[in-house]
Design an enzyme around this catalytic site. Sequence first.
Site, PDB file in Angstrom:
ATOM      1  N   VAL A   1       0.859  -1.186   0.000  1.00 56.07           N
ATOM      2  CA  VAL A   1       0.000   0.000   0.000  1.00 56.07           C
ATOM      3  C   VAL A   1       0.889   1.227   0.000  1.00 56.07           C
ATOM      4  CG1 VAL A   1      -2.044  -1.048   1.020  1.00 56.07           C
ATOM      5  CG2 VAL A   1      -0.287  -0.130   2.497  1.00 56.07           C
ATOM      6  N   SER A   2       0.384   2.288  -0.621  1.00 55.41           N
ATOM      7  CA  SER A   2       1.198   3.487  -0.822  1.00 55.41           C
ATOM      8  C   SER A   2       1.483   4.251   0.457  1.00 55.41           C
ATOM      9  CB  SER A   2       0.519   4.416  -1.817  1.00 55.41           C
ATOM     10  OG  SER A   2       0.350   3.724  -3.021  1.00 55.41           O
TER      11      SER A   2
END
Length: 182
Positions: A10-11
């Site tokens: 996930v960013s």
Amino acid sequence: MGQRIGYQRVSTVDQNTDRQLDGVDLDKVFTDKASGKNTDRPELARAIEYIREGDTLVVHSMDRLARNLEDLRRIVRELTRQGVKVEFVKESLTFTGEDNAMNTLLLSMLGAVAEFERSLILERQREGIALAKAAGKYKGRKAALTDEQADDLRTRLAAGESVTALAKDFGISRQTVYNYAA
């Protein structure tokens, strides 16, 4: 039969991983919280170190595994050489060591499309920021100190107080003290 090892990325720390690999049967999952352009993905490194011949690395989509096409092809090639299958859920593709020409082409094409989409998103983001700035709607980050505090900081700095002590007093970094001094 080997293990099914999941990898998700996930960013940002607050992005949710629930939609990635939801409902997929896995023996173990590794999760990185880092942007795609970030080369530091410790959990991916751990997953690759952990995985064994006969296992399958399961990833939500190609863009979650790699930063760019070159990275994607390298990771898939290295894993399949070790006898590890690489499965991409979103693309419904699995790569093994005996990939045919069509699979190799698909990997390159879909990886290139993902890389192209990423560059378009960044371009749109930059254009949006430029338009917002032109319209006076994008101000950037809020100042760390009020004008009064900044004047006080400069006065105290000029009087010889240490940068470290001032940074501590104002609750800012030393670099921010230097920025205000300039």
